[in-house]
Write a protein that holds these residues in place. Structure first.
Motif, PDB file in Angstrom:
ATOM      1  N   ALA A  23       1.383  -0.569  -0.002  1.00 16.91           N
ATOM      2  CA  ALA A  23      -0.111  -0.321  -0.388  1.00 16.91           C
ATOM      3  C   ALA A  23       1.230   0.874   0.373  1.00 16.91           C
ATOM      4  O   ALA A  23       0.251   2.506  -0.294  1.00 16.91           O
ATOM      5  N   LEU A  24       2.021   1.049   1.128  1.00 13.91           N
ATOM      6  CA  LEU A  24       3.495   2.623   0.662  1.00 13.91           C
ATOM      7  C   LEU A  24       3.707   2.306  -0.502  1.00 13.91           C
ATOM      8  O   LEU A  24       3.730   3.646  -1.018  1.00 13.91           O
ATOM      9  N   SER A  25       4.078   1.678  -1.160  1.00 16.89           N
ATOM     10  CA  SER A  25       3.863   1.890  -2.406  1.00 16.89           C
ATOM     11  C   SER A  25       3.530   2.009  -3.667  1.00 16.89           C
ATOM     12  O   SER A  25       3.865   2.648  -4.538  1.00 16.89           O
ATOM     13  N   GLU A  26       2.745   2.513  -3.674  1.00 16.31           N
ATOM     14  CA  GLU A  26       0.930   2.696  -4.057  1.00 16.31           C
ATOM     15  C   GLU A  26       1.699   1.315  -5.940  1.00 16.31           C
ATOM     16  O   GLU A  26       1.244   1.697  -6.396  1.00 16.31           O
ATOM     17  N   THR A  27       0.988   0.162  -5.455  1.00 11.01           N
ATOM     18  CA  THR A  27       1.565  -0.432  -5.943  1.00 11.01           C
ATOM     19  C   THR A  27       0.110  -1.182  -6.954  1.00 11.01           C
ATOM     20  O   THR A  27       0.128  -1.264  -7.818  1.00 11.01           O
ATOM     21  N   LEU A  28      -1.095  -1.184  -6.214  1.00  8.22           N
ATOM     22  CA  LEU A  28      -2.449  -1.285  -6.045  1.00  8.22           C
ATOM     23  C   LEU A  28      -3.022  -0.214  -6.179  1.00  8.22           C
ATOM     24  O   LEU A  28      -1.940   0.722  -5.800  1.00  8.22           O
ATOM     25  N   SER A  29      -4.153   0.078  -6.806  1.00  9.93           N
ATOM     26  CA  SER A  29      -4.909   1.607  -7.013  1.00  9.93           C
ATOM     27  C   SER A  29      -5.009   1.522  -5.130  1.00  9.93           C
ATOM     28  O   SER A  29      -5.510   0.588  -3.685  1.00  9.93           O
ATOM     29  N   GLN A  30      -5.722   2.396  -4.565  1.00  5.94           N
ATOM     30  CA  GLN A  30      -5.690   2.823  -3.081  1.00  5.94           C
ATOM     31  C   GLN A  30      -6.959   2.168  -3.065  1.00  5.94           C
ATOM     32  O   GLN A  30      -6.717   1.505  -1.348  1.00  5.94           O
ATOM     33  N   LYS A  31      -7.845   1.703  -3.825  1.00  2.99           N
ATOM     34  CA  LYS A  31      -9.659   0.926  -3.690  1.00  2.99           C
ATOM     35  C   LYS A  31      -8.856  -0.229  -2.690  1.00  2.99           C
ATOM     36  O   LYS A  31      -8.913  -1.025  -2.011  1.00  2.99           O
ATOM     37  N   GLU A  32      -8.182  -1.071  -4.004  1.00  4.99           N
ATOM     38  CA  GLU A  32      -7.297  -2.544  -4.077  1.00  4.99           C
ATOM     39  C   GLU A  32      -6.191  -2.740  -2.626  1.00  4.99           C
ATOM     40  O   GLU A  32      -6.527  -3.967  -1.652  1.00  4.99           O
ATOM     41  N   CYS A  33      -5.826  -1.980  -2.137  1.00  5.12           N
ATOM     42  CA  CYS A  33      -4.399  -1.887  -0.641  1.00  5.12           C
ATOM     43  C   CYS A  33      -5.445  -1.835  -0.373  1.00  5.12           C
ATOM     44  O   CYS A  33      -5.101  -2.579   0.952  1.00  5.12           O
ATOM     45  N   ALA A  34      -6.495  -1.080   0.511  1.00  3.02           N
ATOM     46  CA  ALA A  34      -7.726  -0.840   1.279  1.00  3.02           C
ATOM     47  C   ALA A  34      -8.151  -2.091   1.893  1.00  3.02           C
ATOM     48  O   ALA A  34      -8.291  -3.260   2.854  1.00  3.02           O
ATOM     49  N   ARG A  35      -8.293  -2.955   0.714  1.00  4.43           N
ATOM     50  CA  ARG A  35      -8.969  -4.786   0.467  1.00  4.43           C
ATOM     51  C   ARG A  35      -7.726  -5.274   1.008  1.00  4.43           C
ATOM     52  O   ARG A  35      -8.412  -5.981   2.288  1.00  4.43           O
ATOM     53  N   ALA A  36      -6.302  -5.242   0.651  1.00  6.92           N
ATOM     54  CA  ALA A  36      -5.524  -6.135   1.449  1.00  6.92           C
ATOM     55  C   ALA A  36      -5.576  -6.440   2.505  1.00  6.92           C
ATOM     56  O   ALA A  36      -5.411  -7.341   3.145  1.00  6.92           O
ATOM     57  N   LEU A  37      -5.935  -4.641   2.596  1.00  7.29           N
ATOM     58  CA  LEU A  37      -5.513  -4.322   4.519  1.00  7.29           C
ATOM     59  C   LEU A  37      -6.294  -4.792   5.134  1.00  7.29           C
ATOM     60  O   LEU A  37      -6.003  -5.948   5.888  1.00  7.29           O
ATOM     61  N   LEU A  38      -7.356  -4.322   5.422  1.00 10.08           N
ATOM     62  CA  LEU A  38      -8.977  -5.466   6.020  1.00 10.08           C
ATOM     63  C   LEU A  38      -8.993  -7.019   5.730  1.00 10.08           C
ATOM     64  O   LEU A  38      -9.066  -7.433   7.121  1.00 10.08           O
ATOM     65  N   THR A  39      -8.830  -7.561   4.975  1.00  8.92           N
ATOM     66  CA  THR A  39      -9.123  -8.964   4.126  1.00  8.92           C
ATOM     67  C   THR A  39      -7.084  -9.500   5.561  1.00  8.92           C
ATOM     68  O   THR A  39      -8.166 -10.318   6.209  1.00  8.92           O
ATOM     69  N   ALA A  40      -6.020  -9.007   5.638  1.00  3.25           N
ATOM     70  CA  ALA A  40      -5.574  -9.246   6.037  1.00  3.25           C
ATOM     71  C   ALA A  40      -5.871  -9.115   7.413  1.00  3.25           C
ATOM     72  O   ALA A  40      -5.311  -9.917   8.380  1.00  3.25           O
ATOM     73  N   ILE A  41      -6.194  -8.027   8.326  1.00  6.87           N
ATOM     74  CA  ILE A  41      -6.290  -7.391   9.900  1.00  6.87           C
ATOM     75  C   ILE A  41      -7.436  -8.329  10.450  1.00  6.87           C
ATOM     76  O   ILE A  41      -7.435  -8.784  11.145  1.00  6.87           O
ATOM     77  N   GLU A  42      -8.273  -8.655   8.975  1.00  4.26           N
ATOM     78  CA  GLU A  42      -9.931  -9.026   9.862  1.00  4.26           C
ATOM     79  C   GLU A  42      -9.337 -10.981   9.690  1.00  4.26           C
ATOM     80  O   GLU A  42     -10.534 -11.408  10.000  1.00  4.26           O
ATOM     81  N   ASN A  43      -8.297 -11.044   9.016  1.00  4.58           N
ATOM     82  CA  ASN A  43      -7.880 -12.859   8.903  1.00  4.58           C
ATOM     83  C   ASN A  43      -7.076 -13.168  10.505  1.00  4.58           C
ATOM     84  O   ASN A  43      -6.606 -12.581  10.506  1.00  4.58           O
ATOM     85  N   PRO A  44      -7.829 -14.215  11.494  1.00  9.86           N
ATOM     86  CA  PRO A  44      -7.498 -14.402  12.493  1.00  9.86           C
ATOM     87  C   PRO A  44      -5.934 -15.149  12.634  1.00  9.86           C
ATOM     88  O   PRO A  44      -5.495 -15.466  12.902  1.00  9.86           O
ATOM     89  N   ALA A  45      -5.971 -15.889  11.294  1.00 11.81           N
ATOM     90  CA  ALA A  45      -4.890 -16.706  11.336  1.00 11.81           C
ATOM     91  C   ALA A  45      -3.957 -15.791  10.151  1.00 11.81           C
ATOM     92  O   ALA A  45      -2.288 -16.195   9.932  1.00 11.81           O
ATOM     93  N   ALA A  46      -3.959 -14.323  10.037  1.00 15.61           N
ATOM     94  CA  ALA A  46      -2.590 -13.877   9.742  1.00 15.61           C
ATOM     95  C   ALA A  46      -1.688 -13.886   9.930  1.00 15.61           C
ATOM     96  O   ALA A  46      -1.696 -13.396  11.244  1.00 15.61           O
ATOM     97  N   CYS A  47      -0.415 -13.552   9.392  1.00 19.97           N
ATOM     98  CA  CYS A  47       0.763 -13.027  10.732  1.00 19.97           C
ATOM     99  C   CYS A  47       0.766 -11.161  11.167  1.00 19.97           C
ATOM    100  O   CYS A  47       0.715 -10.839   9.759  1.00 19.97           O
ATOM    101  N   TYR A  48       0.329 -11.193  11.595  1.00 22.33           N
ATOM    102  CA  TYR A  48       0.440  -9.489  12.642  1.00 22.33           C
ATOM    103  C   TYR A  48       1.710  -8.946  13.104  1.00 22.33           C
ATOM    104  O   TYR A  48       2.711 -10.054  12.990  1.00 22.33           O
ATOM    105  N   PRO A  49       1.942  -8.080  12.906  1.00 23.40           N
ATOM    106  CA  PRO A  49       3.683  -7.535  13.204  1.00 23.40           C
ATOM    107  C   PRO A  49       4.260  -7.833  15.029  1.00 23.40           C
ATOM    108  O   PRO A  49       2.641  -7.945  15.725  1.00 23.40           O
TER     109      PRO A  49
END
Ligand code: RAM
Length: 548
Positions: free
Chosen positions: A438-464
């Motif tokens: 997202a910080l590198s603007e690799t995809l559109s803002q909308k796509e990056c927002a979706r990617a972030l939310l999908t990861a955050i809402e996934n309990p199995a995702a690797c959190y910092p």
């Protein structure tokens, strides 16, 4: 070969070839090094000294509901501590009421009778209650045991004043009587702590309606940054007491929205350049004492963040001269990173790197997507820096390469179906992979927002695993317009530390594991750590999100 000139030329070529074979090159900064180091020295800020006194007497109490199982409770006023008998009570803890960094001294005195033998004390300086409650030995940690702040002092006679030779970083001091004569008693009659920092007051104030927890986070963040701003941006005043590029970048961001000491940033940028490897690549960290020196270690993500920090510094200070002088350094970091890309613009994991990647303190975190994103992000900053310096010609091919890198990221690292970036052979989904993309603007803002939310809402995702990692996630949430989520994350993560009693923010914090340590001992973790001060940056830069 009789001609001496030819002999000279031959031996020069031979040596050069040998050096290259050994992986060494001649010093690319040979002409500039000493000037850079002089400039670093000239920008060294004076330390502001303050005399501090303890405020009360406490005890360490074991409590399973407290952070790391320990808390402190007040047991007395400081006035009653001075001149009271160590024979009656041979372990005392004093509380300074705030985290301090500096020089500690105290005077021991005779109580009754006359001193007829040496007296031995142990002093333990603690940032956290656990350092008061838990034994330091046997020490399981991977870093030097000497980082732990305990000192044994032997007084030849009393009254006697001692000054602990090394600089210390603490809130509490535990003082234990180890050995004394039966003939006389001892007490402490005076304590002096000379606290240092190169800054004093933030230039920013918060709107009065700011949520009290956000105000508290800002206060603790400011204390953290102030403690770490000494004669360099230190990572932690207890440990490692040195300048790391990744910490510098985040401290400089927070400094812009608080103390505004740009000279310290300038000093650190010059120091790192002056102590870079002969090849031009930056070392990841520098210690100042007795004379500035670099640890021979390269971290590619930090090398690239130097470019971003230099770009930010130029924008904030307008100091064209420094940025022009240090431009070759930025260019060398970019070239190093470039050599790790394959023809399609993807970071090549098959190449044997000569460096490590930091990103976070988290086991099993796969860094491929993150380094791809960070490289793209840093290349963009380097292009903007080049524009400000009128040097676009030197990196003409980079804008095209950035496009290629983004295309490769989408092709190889983006899982369209799930709407997230995946990393490594197991296609790991982590918060940080999404953040860097997202910080590198690799995809559109909308796509990056979706990617972030999908990861955050996934309990199995690797959190910092550290505030350093969470910084970039919050930055990415804001970039994607997810303001409420950014605010909630700050309240959850940094607010969690405040609720658990933090006076300064910690190097490592996992809400699910109080004793997590990358060094196999939570006692050697740093509890005043620069890279965790960045709520100061967010809260003051975005009042519309954090001060409403
Ligand atoms: C540790 C410190 C420091 C960090 C490096 C990579 O020594 O936590 O802040 O930058 O690791």
């Amino acid at each position: 070969m009789k001609n001496p000139l030819l002999i000279l030329l031959f031996s020069f070529l031979f040596c050069a070839e040998n050096n290259l074979a050994l992986g060494q090159t001649s010093d690319v900064y040979a002409q500039q090094r000493s000037t850079w180091l002089q400039k670093a020295e000239a920008a060294k800020p004076p330390l502001i000294k303050q005399n501090k006194k303890p405020v009360c007497v406490v005890k360490a109490v074991k409590d399973t509901s407290a952070y790391q199982g320990w808390k402190t409770e007040k047991t007395g006023e400081i006035e009653s501590f001075y001149r009271s008998s160590f024979k009656q009570n041979n372990v005392r803890i004093i509380d300074f009421g705030e985290h301090l960094t500096g020089t500690f001294s105290c005077t021991f005195d005779t109580l009754g009778n006359i001193s007829d033998a040496p007296v031995r004390f142990k002093l333990t300086f603690a940032e956290m209650p656990a350092e008061l409650g838990e034994a330091f030995d046997p020490y399981p940690g991977g870093l030097s045991r000497a980082w732990l702040q305990d000192e044994i002092v032997t007084l030849p006679y009393t009254p006697y004043t001692i000054t602990i030779p090394r600089r210390l970083s603490f809130r509490y001091v535990k003082i234990e009587l180890l050995a004394a004569s039966s003939y006389f008693d001892v007490c402490i009659s005076d304590i002096n702590m000379t606290a240092t920092s190169c800054v004093q007051e933030s230039k920013f104030t918060l709107a009065p309606q700011t949520d009290p927890m956000i105000q508290a986070i800002n206060r603790v963040g400011l204390a953290t940054l102030k403690e770490c701003m000494q004669t360099v941006y230190e990572d932690g005043p207890k440990r490692d007491m040195r300048l790391w590029i990744g910490d510098l970048y985040l401290e400089a961001l927070a400094n812009t929205y608080s103390y505004q000491n740009n000279d310290l940033t300038k000093r650190c940028l010059y120091l790192l350049a002056g102590l870079a490897q002969p090849s031009g690549i930056l070392n990841s960290n520098i210690s100042e004492m007795p004379t500035p020196r670099a640890q021979n270690s390269i971290t590619l993500d930090y090398c690239l963040l130097y470019n971003v920090a230099l770009h930010e510094y130029l924008q904030v200070s307008g100091d064209q001269q420094t940025a022009q002088e240090l431009w070759p350094v930025a260019l060398n970091q970019l070239r190093l990173a470039q050599s790790y890309l394959n023809e399609e613009g993807l970071y090549d994991t098959a190449k044997q790197p000569q460096y490590w990647l930091v990103f976070d303190w988290k086991d099993n975190f796969d860094r491929h997507a993150s380094i791809q994103g960070l490289m793209t992000f840093a290349f963009q900053h380097t292009c903007q820096l080049a524009e400000l310096l009128g040097r676009e010609d030197e990196i003409k091919e980079i804008p095209g390469l950035i496009k290629k890198m983004k295309k490769a990221s989408r092709k190889y690292l983006y899982d369209k179906k799930q709407g997230v970036f995946v990393s490594g052979p197991d296609k790991q989904v982590s918060y940080l992979s999404q953040a860097w993309m997202a910080l590198s603007e690799t995809l559109s803002q909308k796509e990056c927002a979706r990617a972030l939310l999908t990861a955050i809402e996934n309990p199995a995702a690797c959190y910092p695993g550290s505030p350093y990692g969470y910084h970039y996630v919050i930055d990415a949430l804001i970039k994607c317009g997810l303001h409420q989520e950014a605010r909630d994350m700050m309240l959850y993560y940094w607010g969690g530390m405040v609720q658990k009693g933090a006076d300064t923010f910690w190097e490592v914090y996992d809400p699910n594991d109080d004793c997590r340590s990358p060094y196999n001992s939570h006692l050697v973790n740093s509890y005043c750590h620069a890279w965790s001060c960045t709520p100061v940056y967010f809260i003051n830069k975005y009042p519309e999100i954090f001060q409403k």
